[in-house]
Scaffold this motif. Structure first.
Motif, mmCIF file in Angstrom:
data_model
loop_
_atom_site.group_PDB
_atom_site.id
_atom_site.type_symbol
_atom_site.label_atom_id
_atom_site.label_comp_id
_atom_site.label_asym_id
_atom_site.label_seq_id
_atom_site.Cartn_x
_atom_site.Cartn_y
_atom_site.Cartn_z
ATOM 1 N N SER A 141 5.894 -31.169 -50.157
ATOM 2 C CA SER A 141 6.513 -32.484 -50.323
ATOM 3 C C SER A 141 7.941 -32.534 -49.791
ATOM 4 O O SER A 141 8.646 -33.520 -50.010
ATOM 5 N N THR A 142 8.365 -31.482 -49.084
ATOM 6 C CA THR A 142 9.708 -31.515 -48.525
ATOM 7 C C THR A 142 9.686 -31.146 -47.045
ATOM 8 O O THR A 142 8.880 -30.325 -46.616
ATOM 9 N N ALA A 143 10.582 -31.763 -46.299
ATOM 10 C CA ALA A 143 10.738 -31.433 -44.882
ATOM 11 C C ALA A 143 11.923 -30.499 -44.668
ATOM 12 O O ALA A 143 12.253 -30.154 -43.546
ATOM 13 N N ASP A 144 12.558 -30.060 -45.744
ATOM 14 C CA ASP A 144 13.712 -29.165 -45.671
ATOM 15 C C ASP A 144 13.232 -27.749 -45.349
ATOM 16 O O ASP A 144 12.676 -27.050 -46.200
ATOM 17 N N VAL A 145 13.428 -27.337 -44.101
ATOM 18 C CA VAL A 145 12.914 -26.060 -43.617
ATOM 19 C C VAL A 145 13.460 -24.888 -44.428
ATOM 20 O O VAL A 145 12.714 -23.976 -44.793
ATOM 21 N N GLU A 146 14.754 -24.888 -44.709
ATOM 22 C CA GLU A 146 15.338 -23.757 -45.456
ATOM 23 C C GLU A 146 14.818 -23.703 -46.890
ATOM 24 O O GLU A 146 14.556 -22.630 -47.427
ATOM 25 N N LYS A 147 14.655 -24.862 -47.510
ATOM 26 C CA LYS A 147 14.077 -24.889 -48.856
ATOM 27 C C LYS A 147 12.657 -24.327 -48.822
ATOM 28 O O LYS A 147 12.258 -23.548 -49.695
ATOM 29 N N ASN A 148 11.891 -24.694 -47.798
ATOM 30 C CA ASN A 148 10.522 -24.203 -47.693
ATOM 31 C C ASN A 148 10.460 -22.704 -47.430
ATOM 32 O O ASN A 148 9.562 -22.027 -47.912
ATOM 33 N N ARG A 149 11.424 -22.161 -46.692
ATOM 34 C CA ARG A 149 11.464 -20.705 -46.498
ATOM 35 C C ARG A 149 11.613 -20.000 -47.853
ATOM 36 O O ARG A 149 10.952 -19.001 -48.117
ATOM 37 N N LYS A 150 12.488 -20.532 -48.676
ATOM 38 C CA LYS A 150 12.694 -19.946 -50.019
ATOM 39 C C LYS A 150 11.446 -20.112 -50.879
ATOM 40 O O LYS A 150 11.038 -19.187 -51.586
ATOM 41 N N LEU A 151 10.834 -21.286 -50.822
ATOM 42 C CA LEU A 151 9.611 -21.516 -51.596
ATOM 43 C C LEU A 151 8.482 -20.596 -51.130
ATOM 44 O O LEU A 151 7.727 -20.069 -51.946
ATOM 45 N N TRP A 152 8.367 -20.384 -49.808
ATOM 46 C CA TRP A 152 7.335 -19.475 -49.320
ATOM 47 C C TRP A 152 7.576 -18.070 -49.872
ATOM 48 O O TRP A 152 6.636 -17.353 -50.215
ATOM 49 N N GLY A 153 8.821 -17.676 -49.972
ATOM 50 C CA GLY A 153 9.146 -16.379 -50.565
ATOM 51 C C GLY A 153 8.675 -16.278 -52.005
ATOM 52 O O GLY A 153 8.182 -15.227 -52.439
ATOM 53 N N LYS A 154 8.776 -17.371 -52.754
ATOM 54 C CA LYS A 154 8.277 -17.388 -54.142
ATOM 55 C C LYS A 154 6.750 -17.347 -54.171
ATOM 56 O O LYS A 154 6.157 -16.713 -55.038
ATOM 57 N N ILE A 155 6.121 -18.033 -53.234
ATOM 58 C CA ILE A 155 4.655 -18.067 -53.187
ATOM 59 C C ILE A 155 4.098 -16.696 -52.803
ATOM 60 O O ILE A 155 3.194 -16.178 -53.455
#
Length: 193
Positions: free
Chosen positions: A41-55
């Motif tokens: 639900s976000t287009a923020d690439v850096e936020k998604n990098r961090k979220l992928w790390g959590k996943i």
């Protein structure tokens, strides 16, 4: 020390839905789903990098990109190399492990499956896993499906819409259902880009 359900699966055990430890899968999937809802639900690439790390438990390299939405059932068994591009609507079932090498391109609507069920109807409600490996430089075309236990060779191409149920040799193009070798990629093909 007893193995958890994921270790048992990855050791080759078929695990029934009635297994007392089966709830561990649901708990892990629920955790991942909550993170994926935020990720998708976000287009923020850096936020998604961090979220992928959590996943996944491993940071996404800054040279790699995952287009949203993406779907993964557990996530902690997916490894993504450097300079990887995963297009939107990629779906990964990763309890058997999915290892994506460096310089890999994955087209839209690709399915990468490391999980399956026994053929015997009496045992079909069990879950089995086999790893999927996509080696460096591979390109998986739009809408392709990679089945459990498959290794896609280095620099190989899986044509759009292919269903891959056997290993793909290095430097080949495969296509069709089931996928078959269409051609070898020779040195002149590799030199043209």
């Amino acid at each position: 020390m007893s193995k958890n359900i994921f270790e048992r699966l990855q050791a080759g055990e078929a695990v029934s839905y009635s297994d007392p430890a089966h709830s561990e899968i649901g708990e892990a999937a629920e955790r991942t789903t909550k993170l994926l809802i935020e990720f998708n639900s976000t287009a923020d690439v850096e936020k998604n990098r961090k979220l992928w790390g959590k996943i996944s438990g491993e940071a996404l390299d800054p040279s790699s990109m995952i287009q949203i939405p993406v779907y993964v059932n557990i996530g902690q068994f997916t490894r993504i190399g450097k300079n990887v591009y995963i297009n939107h609507l990629c779906s990964m079932l990763d309890m058997g492990t999915i290892n994506i090498g460096d310089d890999v391109l994955i087209g839209p609507k690709v399915n990468i499956l490391s999980e399956e069920h026994p053929v015997n109807p009496a045992e079909r409600k069990a879950l089995m896993v086999r790893p999927v490996v996509i080696k460096n430089g591979a390109w998986i075309g739009a809408g392709a499906t990679i089945l459990p236990g498959v290794t896609v060779g280095e620099n190989s191409i899986v044509a759009a819409g292919a269903m891959v149920n056997k290993d793909v040799p290095d430097n080949t193009v495969v296509g069709g259902i089931p996928a078959k070798v269409i051609k070898k990629i020779d040195q002149s093909d590799r030199d043209n880009y």
